[in-house]
Design a protein around this motif. Sequence first.
Motif, PDB file in Angstrom:
ATOM      1  N   MET A  66       0.853  -1.155   0.000  1.00 64.15           N
ATOM      2  CA  MET A  66       0.000   0.000   0.000  1.00 64.15           C
ATOM      3  C   MET A  66       0.910   1.233   0.000  1.00 64.15           C
ATOM      4  SD  MET A  66      -3.254   1.038   2.482  1.00 64.15           S
ATOM      5  CE  MET A  66      -2.894  -0.082   3.725  1.00 64.15           C
ATOM      6  N   ASN A  67       0.911   1.978  -1.097  1.00 61.08           N
ATOM      7  CA  ASN A  67       1.771   3.155  -1.212  1.00 61.08           C
ATOM      8  C   ASN A  67       1.100   4.427  -0.736  1.00 61.08           C
ATOM      9  OD1 ASN A  67       3.855   1.681  -2.269  1.00 61.08           O
ATOM     10  ND2 ASN A  67       3.102   1.871  -4.344  1.00 61.08           N
ATOM     11  N   GLY A  68      -0.185   4.527  -0.866  1.00 63.69           N
ATOM     12  CA  GLY A  68      -0.915   5.718  -0.456  1.00 63.69           C
ATOM     13  C   GLY A  68      -2.195   5.317   0.242  1.00 63.69           C
ATOM     14  N   PRO A  69      -3.041   6.292   0.575  1.00 59.65           N
ATOM     15  CA  PRO A  69      -4.322   5.961   1.198  1.00 59.65           C
ATOM     16  C   PRO A  69      -5.139   5.027   0.302  1.00 59.65           C
ATOM     17  CG  PRO A  69      -3.907   8.313   1.280  1.00 59.65           C
ATOM     18  CD  PRO A  69      -2.853   7.722   0.394  1.00 59.65           C
ATOM     19  N   THR A  70      -5.804   4.077   0.917  1.00 63.14           N
ATOM     20  CA  THR A  70      -6.613   3.102   0.191  1.00 63.14           C
ATOM     21  C   THR A  70      -8.039   3.135   0.729  1.00 63.14           C
ATOM     22  OG1 THR A  70      -4.689   1.687  -0.096  1.00 63.14           O
ATOM     23  CG2 THR A  70      -6.834   0.656  -0.391  1.00 63.14           C
ATOM     24  N   ARG A  71      -8.994   3.191  -0.184  1.00 58.58           N
ATOM     25  CA  ARG A  71     -10.403   3.166   0.229  1.00 58.58           C
ATOM     26  C   ARG A  71     -10.789   1.749   0.639  1.00 58.58           C
ATOM     27  NH1 ARG A  71     -14.018   7.242  -1.336  1.00 58.58           N
ATOM     28  NH2 ARG A  71     -12.973   8.964  -2.346  1.00 58.58           N
ATOM     29  N   GLY A  72     -11.624   1.685   1.647  1.00 64.27           N
ATOM     30  CA  GLY A  72     -12.115   0.400   2.112  1.00 64.27           C
ATOM     31  C   GLY A  72     -13.292   0.610   3.045  1.00 64.27           C
ATOM     32  N   PHE A  73     -13.508  -0.368   3.914  1.00 66.62           N
ATOM     33  CA  PHE A  73     -14.622  -0.327   4.863  1.00 66.62           C
ATOM     34  C   PHE A  73     -14.135  -0.819   6.216  1.00 66.62           C
ATOM     35  CE2 PHE A  73     -16.391  -0.792   0.679  1.00 66.62           C
ATOM     36  CZ  PHE A  73     -17.450   0.105   0.679  1.00 66.62           C
ATOM     37  N   TRP A  74     -14.579  -0.133   7.270  1.00 64.84           N
ATOM     38  CA  TRP A  74     -14.295  -0.564   8.630  1.00 64.84           C
ATOM     39  C   TRP A  74     -15.552  -1.258   9.141  1.00 64.84           C
ATOM     40  CZ3 TRP A  74     -10.416  -1.866  11.267  1.00 64.84           C
ATOM     41  CH2 TRP A  74     -10.480  -2.006  12.658  1.00 64.84           C
ATOM     42  N   CYS A  75     -15.407  -2.516   9.502  1.00 67.64           N
ATOM     43  CA  CYS A  75     -16.541  -3.353   9.929  1.00 67.64           C
ATOM     44  C   CYS A  75     -16.380  -3.677  11.417  1.00 67.64           C
ATOM     45  CB  CYS A  75     -16.550  -4.658   9.135  1.00 67.64           C
ATOM     46  SG  CYS A  75     -16.409  -4.453   7.346  1.00 67.64           S
ATOM     47  N   GLU A  76     -17.483  -3.596  12.142  1.00 67.18           N
ATOM     48  CA  GLU A  76     -17.463  -3.926  13.566  1.00 67.18           C
ATOM     49  C   GLU A  76     -18.688  -4.758  13.934  1.00 67.18           C
ATOM     50  OE1 GLU A  76     -15.190  -0.226  15.656  1.00 67.18           O
ATOM     51  OE2 GLU A  76     -17.318   0.026  15.296  1.00 67.18           O
ATOM     52  N   CYS A  77     -18.521  -5.585  14.949  1.00 75.85           N
ATOM     53  CA  CYS A  77     -19.618  -6.357  15.516  1.00 75.85           C
ATOM     54  C   CYS A  77     -19.724  -5.996  16.991  1.00 75.85           C
ATOM     55  CB  CYS A  77     -19.360  -7.854  15.361  1.00 75.85           C
ATOM     56  SG  CYS A  77     -20.661  -8.873  16.073  1.00 75.85           S
ATOM     57  N   TRP A  78     -20.924  -5.566  17.409  1.00 73.11           N
ATOM     58  CA  TRP A  78     -21.191  -5.147  18.775  1.00 73.11           C
ATOM     59  C   TRP A  78     -22.302  -5.992  19.370  1.00 73.11           C
ATOM     60  CZ3 TRP A  78     -18.791  -0.907  21.152  1.00 73.11           C
ATOM     61  CH2 TRP A  78     -17.948  -0.154  20.321  1.00 73.11           C
ATOM     62  N   THR A  79     -22.251  -6.227  20.674  1.00 74.80           N
ATOM     63  CA  THR A  79     -23.361  -6.871  21.373  1.00 74.80           C
ATOM     64  C   THR A  79     -23.785  -5.978  22.533  1.00 74.80           C
ATOM     65  OG1 THR A  79     -21.954  -8.118  22.882  1.00 74.80           O
ATOM     66  CG2 THR A  79     -22.593  -9.208  20.829  1.00 74.80           C
TER      67      THR A  79
END
Length: 125
Positions: A1-14
Amino acid sequence: MNGPTRGFWCECWTEDAADAEGPTRLASFDAYSPVEANNWVATILRTISPALDTAASQEAWTRLHDDRIDTRRALLRREPWTVSITHVSTRITWTVRPALFLPLAHRQGLELPACAHGFRPRMSD
């Protein structure tokens, strides 16, 4: 990864309705495509659905099958997406948010900044 990369932050909460402490994060995952983010949630729903009560299991399968097109569209538009199911008194919530992942600096083979050499750890007494 050379620069910023688009993606998604996923979380699971209870969150347990009887617990006054509030939600607890169980897991997080960095996904680099809408498909990867969707698959993370779908895999968990498929895995836990046999252990859920009838209503929660049915809700999980509805999310997996009936709502999948809306989910994919939202992720392709890079919109935040949330799904929740309730089993007995526990609410399980998955969130997927667009994110920009920044590369980390590697320390091997690179000259450290000058300030790194000025740091001297103190010996504890």
